[in-house]
Write an enzyme that holds these catalytic residues in place. Structure first.
Site, short mmCIF file in Angstrom:
data_model
loop_
_atom_site.label_atom_id
_atom_site.label_comp_id
_atom_site.label_asym_id
_atom_site.label_seq_id
_atom_site.Cartn_x
_atom_site.Cartn_y
_atom_site.Cartn_z
N CYS A 60 41.07 -3.99 73.95
CA CYS A 60 39.01 -4.33 74.38
C CYS A 60 38.60 -4.15 75.21
CB CYS A 60 39.50 -5.93 75.25
SG CYS A 60 38.09 -6.90 75.04
N CYS A 91 33.86 -2.99 69.28
CA CYS A 91 34.76 -4.08 70.18
C CYS A 91 36.11 -4.19 69.15
CB CYS A 91 33.92 -5.72 69.60
SG CYS A 91 33.97 -7.25 69.55
#
Ligand code: DGL
Length: 257
Positions: A76, A187
């Protein structure tokens, strides 16, 4: 030592996005056992404060570590930005791998290319991203595009509906009109809407993400610490979710290429 080699590698994300990193790791290291934890109950992270993200990430990392793992992949960008430093200070006996927007390959994709970095608001505000920008700003014209609201479609499993299409068009069209040579998916949720981004951006724009580079780095670090498994059978993947009803979606996303 051999028992340690057979421990799983843990992958963590704010939700289902980190599977785009896990699938790259499985392609490279199919014999490894892996543990995936998605914190969908607390997603999105990208619009939370850095303190909140750090505290959630440290809590989940502790639980994963206590389960017995040989490496931790923070799959992440947002959690990496907020918490990679304390994680590396706390867990010194295992590799702790983070992910950051793939700016390096993007600026190398052409002669002073125009690069658009799609990421969460927290990632593009973070000092980590600003340091990355400083490193590469002479190599291309880099524009950060915060994309609040985009990861939610992937979390719902909506990868190609009218909602996600119009969200992406609104975000991308103004930038594309000014001219873009490369798009960085900063992302881990965004690779799952890559086909739609490709459709909107056209064939001439390069689209890059950090999944493969992160998997390569994991392999390198495991090898360096003599932690690669020597088992010959296919590794097992265990899915854990703070929203357990997301587990079927996790399995589906893992089958996508
Ligand atoms: N998948 C995450 C990332 O790579 C964040 C999505 C979110 O929770 O906002 O940044």
């Amino acid at each position: 030592m051999s028992a340690r080699r057979d421990l799983p590698v843990a992958f963590f994300d704010s939700g289902v996005g980190g599977l785009s990193v896990l699938r790259e790791a499985v392609k490279r290291m199919p014999h490894e056992n892996c543990l995936y934890f998605g914190d969908s109950a607390n997603a999105p992270y990208g619009t939370k404060s850095e303190e909140e993200i750090r505290s959630l990430t440290l809590g989940h990392a502790r639980r994963l570590y206590d389960m017995g793992i040989k490496a931790l992949v923070v799959a992440c960008n947002t959690a990496t930005s907020a918490a990679i430093r304390p994680l590396r200070e706390i867990y010194t006996d295992i590799p702790v791998i983070g992910i950051e927007p793939a700016l390096k390959p993007a600026v190398r994709s052409g002669e002073h290319p125009r690069v658009l970095v799609m990421a969460t608001p927290l990632t593009v505000q973070g000092s980590k991203f600003h340091r990355l920008l400083d490193q590469y700003r002479d190599w291309g014209e880099i524009t950060a595009l915060p994309c609040p609201g985009l990861m939610e479609y992937v979390e719902k499993g909506e990868l190609n509906g009218p909602g996600v299409r119009s969200c992406l068009e609104k975000l991308l069209k103004p930038c594309l009109e000014r001219g873009v040579d490369a798009i960085v998916l900063g992302c881990t949720h965004y690779p799952f809407v890559r086909p739609l981004i490709r459709e909107i951006a056209g064939e001439n724009v390069q689209i890059l993400d950090g999944g493969e580079g992160t998997a390569r780095e994991l392999q390198r670090r495991l090898a360096e610490m003599d932690l690669l498994t020597d088992r010959k059978e296919k590794g097992e993947i265990v899915y854990m979710e703070s929203l357990p009803e997301r587990i079927p979606l996790c399995r589906e996303l893992m089958k996508m290429n």
